[in-house]
Every structure is written in C-alpha cells, then in structure tokens.
Design a protein around this motif. Sequence first.
Motif, PDB file in Angstrom:
ATOM      1  N   GLY A 279      62.224  93.658  58.057  1.00  0.00           N
ATOM      2  CA  GLY A 279      60.918  93.730  58.704  1.00  0.00           C
ATOM      3  C   GLY A 279      60.440  92.386  59.211  1.00  0.00           C
ATOM      4  N   ILE A 280      60.591  91.346  58.396  1.00  0.00           N
ATOM      5  CA  ILE A 280      60.162  90.005  58.810  1.00  0.00           C
ATOM      6  C   ILE A 280      61.001  89.520  59.984  1.00  0.00           C
ATOM      7  CG2 ILE A 280      60.212  87.575  58.090  1.00  0.00           C
ATOM      8  CD1 ILE A 280      57.740  89.045  57.178  1.00  0.00           C
ATOM      9  N   PHE A 281      62.294  89.778  59.944  1.00  0.00           N
ATOM     10  CA  PHE A 281      63.145  89.382  61.070  1.00  0.00           C
ATOM     11  C   PHE A 281      62.679  90.088  62.347  1.00  0.00           C
ATOM     12  CE2 PHE A 281      66.687  90.038  63.946  1.00  0.00           C
ATOM     13  CZ  PHE A 281      67.194  88.754  64.089  1.00  0.00           C
ATOM     14  N   ALA A 282      62.401  91.372  62.239  1.00  0.00           N
ATOM     15  CA  ALA A 282      61.972  92.129  63.413  1.00  0.00           C
ATOM     16  C   ALA A 282      60.690  91.554  64.001  1.00  0.00           C
ATOM     17  CB  ALA A 282      61.778  93.599  63.039  1.00  0.00           C
ATOM     18  N   ILE A 283      59.732  91.190  63.145  1.00  0.00           N
ATOM     19  CA  ILE A 283      58.463  90.634  63.621  1.00  0.00           C
ATOM     20  C   ILE A 283      58.695  89.313  64.355  1.00  0.00           C
ATOM     21  CG2 ILE A 283      56.291  89.588  62.871  1.00  0.00           C
ATOM     22  CD1 ILE A 283      56.263  91.673  60.575  1.00  0.00           C
ATOM     23  N   ALA A 284      59.429  88.404  63.718  1.00  0.00           N
ATOM     24  CA  ALA A 284      59.634  87.081  64.306  1.00  0.00           C
ATOM     25  C   ALA A 284      60.495  87.142  65.564  1.00  0.00           C
ATOM     26  CB  ALA A 284      60.279  86.156  63.272  1.00  0.00           C
ATOM     27  N   TYR A 285      61.549  87.950  65.522  1.00  0.00           N
ATOM     28  CA  TYR A 285      62.472  88.037  66.659  1.00  0.00           C
ATOM     29  C   TYR A 285      61.798  88.687  67.865  1.00  0.00           C
ATOM     30  CZ  TYR A 285      67.289  88.178  68.495  1.00  0.00           C
ATOM     31  OH  TYR A 285      68.452  87.975  69.216  1.00  0.00           O
ATOM     32  N   ALA A 286      61.025  89.747  67.608  1.00  0.00           N
ATOM     33  CA  ALA A 286      60.309  90.418  68.695  1.00  0.00           C
ATOM     34  C   ALA A 286      59.245  89.504  69.292  1.00  0.00           C
ATOM     35  CB  ALA A 286      59.678  91.708  68.188  1.00  0.00           C
ATOM     36  N   ALA A 287      58.549  88.757  68.435  1.00  0.00           N
ATOM     37  CA  ALA A 287      57.530  87.832  68.939  1.00  0.00           C
ATOM     38  C   ALA A 287      58.168  86.745  69.791  1.00  0.00           C
ATOM     39  CB  ALA A 287      56.765  87.225  67.763  1.00  0.00           C
ATOM     40  N   ALA A 288      59.333  86.241  69.347  1.00  0.00           N
ATOM     41  CA  ALA A 288      60.031  85.212  70.125  1.00  0.00           C
ATOM     42  C   ALA A 288      60.482  85.765  71.476  1.00  0.00           C
ATOM     43  CB  ALA A 288      61.235  84.695  69.333  1.00  0.00           C
ATOM     44  N   TRP A 289      60.945  87.014  71.485  1.00  0.00           N
ATOM     45  CA  TRP A 289      61.355  87.643  72.750  1.00  0.00           C
ATOM     46  C   TRP A 289      60.150  87.824  73.688  1.00  0.00           C
ATOM     47  CZ3 TRP A 289      59.803  92.461  74.664  1.00  0.00           C
ATOM     48  CH2 TRP A 289      60.460  92.888  75.818  1.00  0.00           C
ATOM     49  N   PRO A 294      63.575  80.505  74.146  1.00  0.00           N
ATOM     50  CA  PRO A 294      65.037  80.474  74.335  1.00  0.00           C
ATOM     51  C   PRO A 294      65.773  80.917  73.068  1.00  0.00           C
ATOM     52  CG  PRO A 294      64.033  78.461  75.171  1.00  0.00           C
ATOM     53  CD  PRO A 294      62.947  79.207  74.451  1.00  0.00           C
ATOM     54  N   PHE A 295      66.939  81.532  73.258  1.00  0.00           N
ATOM     55  CA  PHE A 295      67.659  82.102  72.125  1.00  0.00           C
ATOM     56  C   PHE A 295      68.014  81.058  71.076  1.00  0.00           C
ATOM     57  CE2 PHE A 295      71.527  83.279  69.877  1.00  0.00           C
ATOM     58  CZ  PHE A 295      71.158  84.501  69.339  1.00  0.00           C
ATOM     59  N   ASN A 296      68.398  79.846  71.487  1.00  0.00           N
ATOM     60  CA  ASN A 296      68.837  78.844  70.508  1.00  0.00           C
ATOM     61  C   ASN A 296      67.689  78.329  69.649  1.00  0.00           C
ATOM     62  OD1 ASN A 296      67.550  77.293  72.458  1.00  0.00           O
ATOM     63  ND2 ASN A 296      69.106  75.688  72.465  1.00  0.00           N
ATOM     64  N   VAL A 297      66.460  78.714  69.993  1.00  0.00           N
ATOM     65  CA  VAL A 297      65.301  78.449  69.135  1.00  0.00           C
ATOM     66  C   VAL A 297      64.828  79.745  68.475  1.00  0.00           C
ATOM     67  CG1 VAL A 297      62.863  77.766  69.158  1.00  0.00           C
ATOM     68  CG2 VAL A 297      64.547  76.419  70.416  1.00  0.00           C
ATOM     69  N   ALA A 298      64.886  80.850  69.210  1.00  0.00           N
ATOM     70  CA  ALA A 298      64.398  82.134  68.691  1.00  0.00           C
ATOM     71  C   ALA A 298      65.190  82.600  67.474  1.00  0.00           C
ATOM     72  CB  ALA A 298      64.464  83.192  69.783  1.00  0.00           C
ATOM     73  N   ALA A 299      66.514  82.446  67.511  1.00  0.00           N
ATOM     74  CA  ALA A 299      67.340  82.940  66.405  1.00  0.00           C
ATOM     75  C   ALA A 299      67.052  82.206  65.096  1.00  0.00           C
ATOM     76  CB  ALA A 299      68.820  82.860  66.773  1.00  0.00           C
ATOM     77  N   PRO A 300      67.152  80.858  65.062  1.00  0.00           N
ATOM     78  CA  PRO A 300      66.812  80.186  63.804  1.00  0.00           C
ATOM     79  C   PRO A 300      65.361  80.381  63.392  1.00  0.00           C
ATOM     80  CG  PRO A 300      67.462  78.583  65.500  1.00  0.00           C
ATOM     81  CD  PRO A 300      67.694  79.930  66.062  1.00  0.00           C
ATOM     82  N   CYS A 301      64.458  80.497  64.387  1.00  0.00           N
ATOM     83  CA  CYS A 301      63.042  80.742  64.092  1.00  0.00           C
ATOM     84  C   CYS A 301      62.868  82.040  63.314  1.00  0.00           C
ATOM     85  CB  CYS A 301      62.277  80.785  65.408  1.00  0.00           C
ATOM     86  SG  CYS A 301      60.657  81.533  65.306  1.00  0.00           S
ATOM     87  N   ALA A 302      63.581  83.094  63.712  1.00  0.00           N
ATOM     88  CA  ALA A 302      63.471  84.380  63.020  1.00  0.00           C
ATOM     89  C   ALA A 302      64.202  84.372  61.683  1.00  0.00           C
ATOM     90  CB  ALA A 302      64.026  85.485  63.912  1.00  0.00           C
ATOM     91  N   LEU A 303      65.324  83.664  61.625  1.00  0.00           N
ATOM     92  CA  LEU A 303      66.145  83.692  60.421  1.00  0.00           C
ATOM     93  C   LEU A 303      65.534  82.899  59.264  1.00  0.00           C
ATOM     94  CD1 LEU A 303      69.608  83.347  62.164  1.00  0.00           C
ATOM     95  CD2 LEU A 303      68.761  85.356  60.936  1.00  0.00           C
ATOM     96  N   ILE A 304      64.788  81.836  59.571  1.00  0.00           N
ATOM     97  CA  ILE A 304      64.208  81.044  58.482  1.00  0.00           C
ATOM     98  C   ILE A 304      63.146  81.843  57.733  1.00  0.00           C
ATOM     99  CG2 ILE A 304      62.399  79.940  59.871  1.00  0.00           C
ATOM    100  CD1 ILE A 304      62.779  77.429  58.184  1.00  0.00           C
ATOM    101  N   GLY A 305      62.424  82.696  58.441  1.00  0.00           N
ATOM    102  CA  GLY A 305      61.420  83.515  57.769  1.00  0.00           C
ATOM    103  C   GLY A 305      62.034  84.633  56.956  1.00  0.00           C
ATOM    104  N   THR A 306      63.219  85.075  57.367  1.00  0.00           N
ATOM    105  CA  THR A 306      63.876  86.169  56.672  1.00  0.00           C
ATOM    106  C   THR A 306      64.489  85.717  55.362  1.00  0.00           C
ATOM    107  OG1 THR A 306      64.408  87.064  58.858  1.00  0.00           O
ATOM    108  CG2 THR A 306      65.563  88.020  56.972  1.00  0.00           C
TER     109      THR A 306
END
Length: 359
Positions: A279-289, A294-306
């Motif tokens: 759920g947390i990944f979905a929230i952060a990843y969707a917000a980044a999208w 950019p993907f090289n920031v969006a991916a680690p941004c979502a993964l650190i919260g997960t």
Amino acid sequence: MGSSATVAAAPSAAPGGIGVFEKWLSLWVGLAIAAGLFLGTMLPGLFEGLAAIEVASVNLVVAVLIWAMVYPMMVAVDFASLSHIGDRPKGLVLTLVVNWLIKPFTMAGLAVLFFDVLFAPWIAPADAQQYIAGLILLGAAPCTAMVFVWSQLTRGDATYTLVQVSVNDVVMVFAFAPIVAVLLGVTDITVPWETLILSVGLYILIPLAAGALTRRHLARGGADADAAVARFTGRVKPLSVLGLLATVVLLFGFQGQVILDQPVLIALIAVPLLIQSYGIFAIAYAAAWAWRVPFNVAAPCALIGTSNFFELAVAVAISLFGLSSGAALATVVGVLVEVPVMLSLVAFANRTRHHFPAA
C-alpha cells in the motif's frame, strides 16, 4: 529496510548489485529462526542467563549485536550529500511526506484493525497489544541502508538516494520517539519516555556519530575517500550479518514455546505488514508518477517508504517490552517478509519505468 547491507558491493554480489546475503536474507533469517526455536527448547537456562544481562532496561548482549548491525550502514551515510538537498526537491518532498506523515499512521491503523478487530477471536488482548506495538515501531522507522541496494537495482539516482537517506536519518533523530510515543499512547500502550529516549540515543545517535567520525577519518584519503569507505564497510559487513542472525536466534529462542504452541502466529503478523508494504509503495509510486518525477528518483523515493529500519525497531522493542515480548517478535517477522516483498516491488518498478519521464 535498514539492514546490514551498505553502499559497498561485497565480493559475493550477485548480478544487478544485490549481494548473496541480501538476496537470500529471508532464507538466512528462516534458518536462524529454526536454530533459535531448537536452542530455546534444548537450552532454556542459557537464554534465561542472557536475558539477565541487563542495565537500565537495556539488554547488553542485544545492544552489542544491534550496534554491530547498525554501525556499518551509518558509515555509508554521507552528510556532505545534504548540500544537494535542493537538486531533486519533488522526490525528497514525497519521501518525507510518505515516511513521516503517512506510513507510521497507516501501520498503526492496520495493526489495530487486524489485532483488535479481525484477529481478536484468536489472540488474547494482552498479546494483541504487544503485536500492535511491534508493528508501530516498524512503521515509524523508515529504511536506511538497504535503500542503496533497491536504488541500485532500479538504476536510481545515487546522489538523490544518498541525500534521502541522510535527510531521513536526521529527521529520525528528532521524530522517531515522539511519533512512537503518540501512536502507542493512542493505542493505550504505556511507554516510559526515558526508555524511549534512551533507545534513540543508543541505537540512532551513537551509531550515527560513530559512523560520521569513521567516515571523516577514512575520507582523509582525498580522491580515494569513497573507495576507502567501500573497503571499510566491506570488511565490517560480516559483523553486521552475524549481529542480525544472532539477534534473530536470541529472539526466537525466547519465543520458542509461544510459536510452537501457535504456529500460525507468524502468518497473522505478516498479513498487515504485507498490506502496509504494498500500500505504501502504491501511494508513493503513484504520487511520483502523477507529479512527473523521473524514474531514477521515483523508484528509490517509493522504495524507501516501503522498506523498514528493522534493526532500530527490534532494538527499541526489546528495550521497551523485553526479549520475550510479542512486540519484539513482530519486528522480527518484519525482517522475514521484507526481502521477498522488496524484490517483487523492484521487479514491478523496472517493468513500469517507461511510464515515467527520463532523468
């Protein structure tokens, strides 16, 4: 996850940058659990003796093991990277919002929902409160070291990853104790503030200061400073691995009879953790999208919260509630489920990278 992994690539690194230990972390933890259950049944006196080695609510054996786990990852944190704090503002904003304004509270809500309501027929109220406490501790401790691994596997921006880890560590010093105290208080769990503050000092401030001093000493090599840090963390990494596995053996040695009597307990604890992670990944990843990060920031941004800094959660659970507590057990279950979850999310992120802007 805060884990024993560091920025340094171990000689046993597997293709894609993740080491053999990290890749099979759940297997090693599973073997350590089995060893703990066996030894706890065969040598109960040994574990009782280890539990007695305690000063001011801090078990000295566990404290040494936690320091062994946490210290190498703190050496990998470079606070000089904070000079780049404005380079990727969108990703950093998302990281801070998810980690500190969303994640702790959703984890607490899920914990209460499952253990006070859905699982109430099968779990005693006192035990349910312990599991809720352990999950709250996990939710309030965002990942530190393993983010470097997840970022590498998604080809994330290395500078941004270092900035987000450094910023999160600074925030954690000030925010972890108040958030945990508030959430535990809301769930009617009494927590002595002095023990919580002592835990923050022991397991965040001291290792962070030791890591910064070590990095400063290693950085005297000038241009080869990063290589010196990588070599050093590679050498001390085995201590971190042993610290993690020994802590798991201890915890399950104390919990052995409880688990053998209730084998389904591990699965029950894992359910809200799995929902929270995805759920947390979905929230952060969707917000980044949606924000066109950019993907090289969006991916680690979502993964650190997960991911979680489970070393800190384990240490604080032991300090607050004891080695044989349900809270400590819940934090260790977080270790067990984290790597398979994170690898699945890394794979998903890599498959969907084309939906994000290029760097």
